[in-house]
Design an enzyme around this catalytic site. Structure first.
Site, PDB file in Angstrom:
ATOM      1  N   ASP A 323       0.852  -1.178   0.000  1.00  0.00           N
ATOM      2  CA  ASP A 323       0.000   0.000   0.000  1.00  0.00           C
ATOM      3  C   ASP A 323       0.898   1.242   0.000  1.00  0.00           C
ATOM      4  O   ASP A 323       2.129   1.146   0.103  1.00  0.00           O
ATOM      5  CB  ASP A 323      -0.927  -0.017   1.229  1.00  0.00           C
ATOM      6  N   GLU A 529     -10.611   6.591   4.601  1.00  0.00           N
ATOM      7  CA  GLU A 529      -9.616   5.966   5.471  1.00  0.00           C
ATOM      8  C   GLU A 529      -9.711   6.481   6.907  1.00  0.00           C
ATOM      9  O   GLU A 529     -10.788   6.624   7.461  1.00  0.00           O
ATOM     10  CB  GLU A 529      -8.228   6.113   4.845  1.00  0.00           C
TER      11      GLU A 529
END
Length: 643
Positions: A323, A529
């Site tokens: 990521d 997020e």
């Protein structure tokens, strides 16, 4: 006429012969050669510098043709909101990608780069793209849940809807010259306090497994003859997909993003892993590692799961990608010992590292680690073989440059109609009148006067949520093309009906206007997020006061725009009807289609709707299960021919 010497002619013929012989011997450039032959041929020609370059993915903002050429960069990405220019056209995107690609093709071996982008509910970074409902809404589509012999039985009538969405998304992404998407998210969100819960299809792994049908939509249907675990991408109208985030990201303590998932191995494999089984079976090209930890061990450094289980046990043959700055976060604080992070991440089995900016340091550190035998060359070769396998399978070596042939697919009417259908299917009717024989919905189109209220009724940005044009999403109606719910209502009601819009009216205004009924649209503001992590899960103000003012004075239906179940129990009694619309995307007309009876409500909850946050985490099957609306719940209505 000038004379040419015989020796010179011989030399020219020799050079031509040598060039022809070299071209013939470069088997990796020959699409007729077997895949493994091409990989082996290219690998034996590559230097360590060229191999490490293939493992590097950098952000668009630091990329250039010279950087691609000089550092042999294997991949470029656009992070959330990273665009070549505001409201960039498809042509501008294509020029960007092709400029960088030409830099890669100018290297000694001419290995094409792969450009990746988040396309999590359509091509969400791109102006005028079709934006579909977020996954939380898609999880509610076309499900039938019923009880038989005291066991919960789940039937999915048509998971093909998400496959169609995948195919449409692939066309729109390819329309901008991009061949790789960081989707789908196959997290199993077990706690709605998690800021990424709307990226998850369901709390139930069975629904998540079924929704992996989006992968053949994105990539194409894998031929039966294809080797199990091998990546597959069907051509220039398809994209490489990325199942994420491996593994357990939806099970962190209190839903805190990037936190620790505390669960035994059986629980991890039975709840959070099943989606990966299906994804690999369907030929997913890449898998992204999660920021989160499993029982205290960072996933980006977890050799047992990334190499031991994913690669060795499940036989995944595509490439594993980190990521954004994922290896940096192996240490606390992030980047505290970067060389160690490089060693731990690459040794764990990560093949391509999303750096995204500090690529020179990464290249230097990894080169040092290999030359000093800290990371074996076999690990580098495994990573590069996997990356090249995906690039060969995609046809990037034969068709590295994009053209304008697919531009007309971006935001096409066909795709918008598909998104509108998905909105209709995703809506879940939670309440409809005080009694079954006195429903409020469907609403009559012809009425003297109706009220539309709420902060989310006329706000395309709120309607689309996070990961829309910018990473955290936006407020307003000029961010991209689409139809707000208010506009959709105006398009739907009878021309003789007087429609009044007031974002947050007071009680006296509502009472004095003698409305036939009201539609209240409220919910969460956009987030993505960690910014979406919430311990209270309340509707954004002035939502609660709007519900109280309007529903206390006139018959009302409340439409909740949210990325997850939110606190609604205190207000349910005052509502005549309640609809969970999730984050529907650009096609708000789909909401009006169902409210006014052109289509019936069919959606079923793929998430448990809690009474209070004190109950969380609470999922179907738990001993303490006592929801406001249970998993699988959803009232239905029939379409009306006229009203």
């Amino acid at each position: 006429m000038a004379r040419v010497s015989i020796p010179l002619i011989g030399l020219l013929l020799l050079c031509c012969w040598a060039a022809m012989a070299q071209a013939v011997s470069m088997k990796y450039k020959d699409p007729k050669q077997p895949l493994n032959t091409r990989i082996k041929d290219l690998m034996k020609r590559m230097t360590l510098e060229e191999k490490i370059g293939q493992m590097v993915q950098i952000e668009r903002g630091v990329a250039s043709a010279d950087v691609m050429k000089n550092y042999f960069i294997g991949s470029v990405l656009s992070g959330g909101g990273s665009v070549p220019s505001a409201k960039a056209s498809a042509e501008v995107w294509i020029n960007l990608v092709n400029t960088l690609q030409k830099g890669s093709l100018s290297t000694r071996l001419g290995i094409p780069m792969i450009y990746g982008i988040d396309a999590v509910h359509g091509h969400n970074n791109v102006y005028k793209a079709t934006l579909f409902p977020h996954n939380v809404g898609l999880g509610a589509t076309r499900q039938v849940v019923f009880l038989a012999f005291d066991k919960l039985i789940l039937c999915l009538r048509d998971p093909g809807l998400v496959k169609q969405i995948g195919a449409a998304t692939a066309l729109e992404v390819r329309a901008t010259g991009i061949p790789y998407v960081f989707a789908p998210c196959i997290a199993v969100c077990r706690d709605p306090r998690w800021g990424r819960c709307y990226e998850s299809y369901s709390e139930d792994p069975k629904i998540v497994q079924a929704m992996t049908e989006i992968i053949p939509g994105l990539q194409g249907d894998m031929p039966k003859s294809f080797q199990k675990g091998a990546p597959f991408v069907a051509g220039k109208e398809k994209v490489a997909a990325c199942a994420k985030h491996f593994v357990g990201d939806g099970g962190t303590t209190k839903g805190i993003n990037e936190n620790n998932t505390v669960i035994d191995r059986h629980g991890l494999l039975s709840i959070h892993m099943p989606g990966y089984y299906n994804s690999i079976h369907k030929g997913v090209a890449t898998i992204m590692v999660s920021y989160s930890s499993w029982n205290g061990k960072k996933m980006h450094a977890n050799h047992d799961l990334v190499t031991g289980f994913l690669k060795d046990t499940l036989r995944f043959r595509g490439f594993v990608i980190s990521d954004w700055e994922g290896i940096d976060r192996i240490t606390s604080p992030p980047g505290a010992n970067y060389s160690y992070s490089v060693e731990a991440g690459v040794s764990a089995g990560i093949d391509m590292v999303m750096i995204p900016n500090n690529y020179k340091t990464f290249i230097d550190d990894l080169t040092f680690l290999v030359k000093n035998n800290i990371i074996p060359m076999t690990r580098i070769d495994d990573a590069v073989k996997r990356i090249l396998r995906v690039k060969f399978v995609m046809g990037l070596f034969e068709n590295p440059l994009a053209d304008l042939s697919l531009v007309h697919h971006l935001g096409s009417q066909e795709h918008r109609e598909l998104a509108r259908k998905a909105v209709r299917k995703s809506l879940v009717l939670l309440k409809n009148g005080e009694a079954a024989d006195k429903p409020l919905l469907p609403l009559p189109k012809k009425a003297p006067k109706i009220l539309v209220a709420g902060s989310h009724a006329d706000n395309l940005g709120y309607q689309c949520g996070g990961w829309t044009i910018e990473w955290q999403g936006l407020s307003g109606n000029d961010l991209t093309s689409g139809t707000t719910i208010l506009t959709a209502i105006k398009n739907t009601v009878d021309p003789t009906t007087q429609l009044i819009y007031s974002e947050n009216p007071d009680v006296e205004f509502v009472k004095s206007n003698k409305f036939s009924y009201a539609i209240v649209v409220v919910g969460e503001h956009p987030y993505a997020e960690t910014f979406g992590d919430s311990l209270n899960l309340t509707i954004s103000e002035p939502g609660p006061s709007t519900i109280t003012n309007v529903c206390g004075a006139v018959k009302c239906v409340v439409v909740v725009i949210s990325g997850r179940p939110v606190v609604i129990q205190p207000y349910v009694a005052s509502m005549d009807a309640l609809v969970a619309a999730w984050l529907p995307g650009t096609e708000g007309q789909g909401v009006a289609d169902v409210l006014f009876g052109d289509y019936g409500f069919t959606g079923k909850l793929a998430r448990t709707w809690f009474k209070t946050v004190d109950q969380l985490p609470m999922n179907v099957g738990d001993p303490h299960y006592d929801p406001l609306f249970p998993f699988g719940f959803g009232l239905t209505t029939k379409p009306t021919k006229s009203n």
